[in-house]
Write an enzyme that holds these catalytic residues in place. Structure first.
Site, short mmCIF file in Angstrom:
data_model
loop_
_atom_site.label_atom_id
_atom_site.label_comp_id
_atom_site.label_asym_id
_atom_site.label_seq_id
_atom_site.Cartn_x
_atom_site.Cartn_y
_atom_site.Cartn_z
N CYS A 1 49.67 37.45 57.40
CA CYS A 1 49.16 36.57 58.46
C CYS A 1 47.77 37.02 58.84
CB CYS A 1 50.09 36.58 59.67
SG CYS A 1 50.24 38.19 60.45
N CYS B 1 47.00 40.59 60.16
CA CYS B 1 46.81 41.71 59.23
C CYS B 1 45.33 42.06 59.08
CB CYS B 1 47.41 41.36 57.86
SG CYS B 1 49.20 41.15 57.87
N ASP C 1 56.76 33.77 18.49
CA ASP C 1 57.17 35.10 18.90
C ASP C 1 58.66 35.02 19.22
OD1 ASP C 1 56.93 37.81 19.87
OD2 ASP C 1 57.02 36.98 21.89
N ASP D 1 50.75 39.09 22.50
CA ASP D 1 50.53 37.85 21.76
C ASP D 1 49.15 37.26 22.00
OD1 ASP D 1 53.18 37.84 20.77
OD2 ASP D 1 53.91 36.99 22.65
#
Length: 731
Positions: A43, A46, A453, A633
């Site tokens: 919020c 903070c 994969d 990948d």
């Protein structure tokens, strides 16, 4: 961005590391301005908590936290305060912070996005106003619209078109100028030329209705055309920015700080950039490794799925290697640092991906291939028409030349591909496949090989109990007891068989081994590694449960996605080659290939081996669609002709992909291939229509039978046709 000042105190934890995310407004040695990304904010309050905590530190001049973007701007003196102390203070306050090394690039993207949005807004908003002013001229019967009102509406349209020309159309004129300076005739050249000629001709008709340009104006068609093109470019810009943001997110995957052990037994929290080869770090359960290294003491399970493609957590003990970015699931490990920064395995994979991207196959679109010739022909036709009519009837020379340029303005040609691609992309999105690069639809038509994969792509992330057996006791009865104990563990192996929790006492989870507890009679039961449960482990088992000589053996295996077999069958029916390329163990890969009837498979492939295999197939003339999910990948995804990443895969793999399979339904792949071929057909129809339209109208314009008004109506009609034709792809 300037370099950090020389001669900083050593307590700064290597001030050279400040350079990527710090500026020095007062010059070297002064106050530094550093940018951080803060995690854990919930919020706006903070922000005040973080600022208050930092302002108490010596050397901090100011601290500002944006609660929306969760970014911290810190003005401080690195000569008076160590970076590690800043990080420790934030951690003590309940927040984590990472240096915002991507702040300059992000600011450039923010500015680019802001300008593009403003251009689109101006063009779209004013287009609606211009079309509103033009409507009376279209709907009024002959004589109903008074001449003075008609002229007033035209002047209003001209005034509203000025910002569109001066601001919104800027990218087209800029692009045309750059292409001409480079000696090329790209698509921006005919677009800019058509826009300019239409505006000049309309303005001339407005200022002098009886002059060379006639009396018809086309401001509504002009603003609509600019708005549609800007909308297409907005989508392209968003795709590029999402890819860049995904790459930046990889850097923030490392921990904000690492606990470095000193020779005297003490420890300190330092930034990962401050680590050096030979350092010792302690990695607690739930923390990520800040560098590549070797386990010096401790044991536990490590999640390396995003880096190696392995389907299950890997047990680590003394002497085992660990890699940066992987996650310690349980136990505390002491690690000797062997590679840091750019030398880590994760960064090496990133470099492979970037190298593959730089060698990305060049696919020239059909529109791009005809743009240069189209532009040259249009210019020659308009010039020839003007010169010819100058000798026949000088009063009509300009009007005929303008009609030729308007009727051949590449509206339909320019909209042909975006209209088809955007419609097809919407249809694919409803099937759970989001396209990041619309041109992938064209490249999909050339695909003849699909490479999968295994882990997280053909298989689900969870494990499944394949079979269980026991000696001397009922296997099913033991399995029920094992499920009740497994419910008390959070390990993936235990979760694969977990049922309803039972009544157990003295429950204890042993790092790297498993879980043990006592039943109501006081007997000690264990669930975990076969060698830990029994002195004579069964090599076929992956998990064991037992008490003394009463042992239940369990074999766990990956579960194919529900539609994997159906998708493989559909792809094979389309005449495509299918391959399975995985970094997992041969037994697991062979089993998956057998279940899905894929004849060509390769196991134990490193990122380098995957990339080499792909290059070999491409050298044989194959056009490859690669489907993957993990960071390992990313290099092979970047090098493939078409790239599809699973929606729940690694951020880095998603950043290199042409499409994201957010639904994780593999049947979307054969559907995408079929739709791509249909899209190619619609695109060819649109281009054929544009060509036929020009073949029919250009001769009329050349001989003076097509006035500029009719040319404008024809231009709008051809554009409408390609848009409506593209809508058939929604069926």
């Amino acid at each position: 961005m300037s370099a950090p000042p020389p001669g900083l105190d050593a307590a700064d934890a290597d001030a050279r590391q400040l350079a990527p995310f710090t500026t020095w407004p007062d010059g070297p040695g002064g106050v530094a301005l550093s940018q951080f990304q803060v995690a854990g904010m919930h919020c706006a309050a903070c922000s005040g908590l973080i600022e208050s905590a930092l302002l108490k530190l010596p050397g901090v001049r100011s601290a500002s936290v944006n609660p929306v973007s969760a970014r911290l701007a810190l003005q401080w003196r690195p000569s008076e305060l160590a970076l590690a102390d800043v990080m420790a203070t934030l951690q003590a306050a309940g927040y984590r912070a990472t240096p915002d090394v991507a702040a300059p690039a992000r600011e450039l993207r923010r500015q680019e996005k802001r300008r593009a949005l403003w251009r689109l807004f101006v063009a779209g908003f004013l287009m609606m106003q211009v079309m509103m002013l033009a409507t009376p001229a279209y709907v009024a019967a002959a004589g109903e619209l008074a001449p003075d009102l008609d002229r007033l509406l035209r002047w209003g349209s001209w005034v509203l078109t000025l910002p569109v020309m001066a601001f919104a159309a800027g990218p087209f004129f800029g692009g045309a100028w750059r292409q001409l300076r480079a000696g090329r005739l790209g698509m921006d050249v005919p677009v800019a030329l058509g826009i300019a000629v239409t505006f000049v001709a309309s303005s001339g008709a407005l200022f002098d209705p009886g002059g060379l340009f006639g009396h018809e104006v086309y401001f509504d068609s002009l603003t609509m055309f600019i708005a549609l093109l800007l909308l297409a470019r907005w989508f392209e810009l968003g795709a590029r920015h999402r890819a860049a943001e995904a790459l930046e997110a990889v850097a923030t995957a490392l921990p904000a700080a690492a606990e470095r052990l000193q020779d005297d037994g003490s420890s300190e929290r330092v930034a990962p950039e401050a680590l050096r080869v030979g350092d010792r770090i302690r990695v607690a359960a739930g923390e990520a490794f800040a560098a590549d290294g070797c386990v010096l003491s401790g044991q536990g399970f490590v999640n390396e799925a995003l880096l190696t493609g392995e389907s299950a957590p890997v047990a680590k003990s003394v002497g085992d290697a660990v890699v940066a970015g992987s996650l310690n699931l349980d136990g505390s490990l002491i690690v000797g640092v062997q590679r840091v920064g750019a030398d880590t395995t994760a960064q090496g994979i990133v470099r492979l991906m970037q190298q593959a991207q730089s060698q990305r196959p060049v696919v020239n679109g059909l529109v791009d291939r005809v743009a240069a010739g189209f532009t040259a022909v249009v210019l020659l036709l308009a010039l020839a028409a003007g010169v010819g009519w100058w000798w026949v009837d000088p009063s009509r020379a300009i009007a005929v030349a303008v009609a030729v340029l308007i009727v051949t303005c590449p509206c339909a040609l320019t909209l042909a591909a975006p209209a088809a691609w955007l419609t097809a992309s919407g249809a694919l999105a409803r099937r759970g496949l989001l396209l990041a690069d619309l041109s992938a639809l064209e490249r999909l038509c050339a695909v003849d090989t699909v490479v999968f994969d295994k882990t997280g792509t053909l298989s689900e992330e969870r494990l499944q109990l394949r079979r269980h057996w026991a000696e001397g006791a009922g296997a099913d009865a033991l399995l029920a007891v094992a499920r009740s104990l497994a419910a008390l563990s959070r390990h993936p192996h235990a979760q694969a068989i977990a049922g309803e929790a039972g009544t157990w006492t003295d429950v204890r989870e042993v790092a790297g081994r498993g879980i043990e507890a006592r039943d109501a009679s006081g007997k000690l039961w264990r669930l975990g590694a076969p060698a830990w449960v029994s002195a004579q482990p069964d090599p076929a088992a992956r998990l064991a449960f037992g008490c003394g000589d009463c042992v239940l053996w369990l074999e766990l295996a990956e579960v194919p996605r529900p539609d994997a077999a159906e998708a493989v069958k559909a792809l094979r029916a389309l005449g495509l080659r299918l391959r399975l390329l995985s970094g997992d163990q041969p037994a697991a890969v062979a089993r998956m290939a057998h279940l899905l009837d894929i004849a060509h498979w390769r196991a134990g492939a490193t990122p380098e081996a995957k990339l080499a295999a792909l290059r070999d197939w491409q050298a044989r003339g194959e056009h490859v669609l690669m489907v993957g999910d993990g960071i390992n990948d990313a290099p092979v995804l970047a090098a493939a002709d078409v790239r599809v990443a699973m929606g729940q895969g690694a951020m880095l793999a998603r950043s290199t992909a042409d499409a994201l399979l957010v639904s994780n339904r593999l049947m979307a792949l054969p559907q995408a291939l079929a739709l791509a071929r249909k899209t190619r057909g619609v695109l060819r129809q649109n281009l054929a229509w544009a060509a036929l339209y020009n073949l029919a109208c250009v001769p009329l314009a050349l001989v003076g039978l097509l006035p500029p008004l009719a040319a404008g109506i024809g231009m709008a009609t051809s554009s409408l046709f390609v848009v409506l034709n593209a809508q058939r792809l929604n069926r």
